[in-house]
Design an enzyme around this catalytic site. Structure first.
Site, PDB file in Angstrom:
ATOM      1  N   GLU A  87     -43.618 -42.817   3.684  1.00  0.00           N
ATOM      2  CA  GLU A  87     -44.061 -42.144   2.460  1.00  0.00           C
ATOM      3  C   GLU A  87     -44.182 -40.634   2.646  1.00  0.00           C
ATOM      4  O   GLU A  87     -44.935 -39.962   1.947  1.00  0.00           O
ATOM      5  CB  GLU A  87     -45.372 -42.752   1.957  1.00  0.00           C
ATOM      6  N   HIS A 144     -46.054 -42.740  -2.766  1.00  0.00           N
ATOM      7  CA  HIS A 144     -45.168 -41.575  -2.776  1.00  0.00           C
ATOM      8  C   HIS A 144     -43.723 -42.041  -2.687  1.00  0.00           C
ATOM      9  O   HIS A 144     -43.376 -42.816  -1.804  1.00  0.00           O
ATOM     10  CB  HIS A 144     -45.472 -40.657  -1.588  1.00  0.00           C
ATOM     11  N   LYS A 171     -53.241 -42.767  -7.299  1.00  0.00           N
ATOM     12  CA  LYS A 171     -52.395 -41.579  -7.156  1.00  0.00           C
ATOM     13  C   LYS A 171     -50.936 -41.980  -6.984  1.00  0.00           C
ATOM     14  O   LYS A 171     -50.633 -42.914  -6.235  1.00  0.00           O
ATOM     15  CB  LYS A 171     -52.833 -40.758  -5.932  1.00  0.00           C
TER      16      LYS A 171
END
Length: 255
Positions: A87, A144, A171
């Site tokens: 990530e 991510h 997130k």
């Protein structure tokens, strides 16, 4: 009314997006220097990207350095993050060590958040959330994608999953390959914020094309934005002073 997360004197989810800056020093000395510099720069939140740290595989060294950093940063909210290689991080460690490291750091109570990646084994994610919450440490559940921007539906699904698992701050960061990808991220953000989120969320599109997403969180619903001090920890980060000026400008127009 969305739940606001108050950490020390910072209210996440209220007003302008809070500015977070990452420390990426390799040595304790570099990190101490960075922490001192950040006190002068005055971001709202500081993140220690411990995957850059040369002694990350020694828990006692991590804890000793953390004590020094916390002393310098004092009332500044601190996020502890080991970002995995897959990530966008600097190195890989075993899942057993990842869990042990994050649990040990939470137990020090010298951090306000730990960052746990969504795509780890669910039982490990749940165990880390429980261990952190037992120490009154909050959890960012993150994802991510450095290659692409998933569909709007997939972005929302990942954020909702992070929320369902008990993450305090879901997130996601994505890589736009065209301008439409940035719109996809922003569309997903506002839909999540308005329809599904019962807590603050963090979203961003990375690199140059995604810069607008780092500036427009107050409009679309992202509560934290990441700025750069001396070294950016991800592509597209803006210098803190410029970022704060722009966020304040937008905020005044929204009043």
């Amino acid at each position: 009314m969305k739940n606001i997360i108050q950490v020390k004197n910072i209210k996440i989810g209220e007003g302008t997006p809070k500015i977070c800056v990452s420390m990426v020093g390799k040595t304790t000395e570099e990190l101490v220097e960075e922490a001192s510099f950040l006190q002068e720069l005055d971001p709202d939140i500081v993140e220690w990207r411990v995957d850059f740290y040369e002694h990350v595989e020694n828990i006692q060294s991590v804890k000793d350095t953390l004590t020094k950093l916390q002393t310098i940063l004092n009332e500044k909210p601190l996020i502890f993050t080991f970002r995995s290689l897959k990530e966008g991080g600097e190195k890989e460690i075993s899942m057993d060590y990842y869990v042990a490291l994050n649990k040990a750091v939470a137990e020090t109570k010298h951090v306000d958040f730990i960052d746990v990646e969504l795509f780890n084994d669910e039982k490990d994610v749940v165990a880390l959330i429980g261990a952190a919450h037992a120490q009154n440490v909050r959890v960012i559940i993150s994802n991510h994608d450095f290659d692409k921007t998933p569909s709007k539906e997939e972005i929302i699904n990942r954020l909702r999953r992070a929320q369902e698992l008990g993450g305090d701050l879901p997130k996601i960061a994505v890589m736009p390959n065209c301008s439409e990808d940035v719109l996809t991220l922003l569309d997903a953000t506002i839909t999540m914020h308005e329809k599904y989120a019962d807590r603050p969320i963090i979203t961003m599109a990375m690199a140059g094309k995604g810069v607008v997403s780092r500036l427009s969180g107050e409009i679309f619903g992202s509560a934290v934005t990441f700025g750069a001090a001396k070294t950016a920890s991800a592509p597209g980060q803006i210098a803190v002073n410029e970022l704060r000026q722009t966020l304040n400008l937008l905020h005044r127009q929204l009043e």
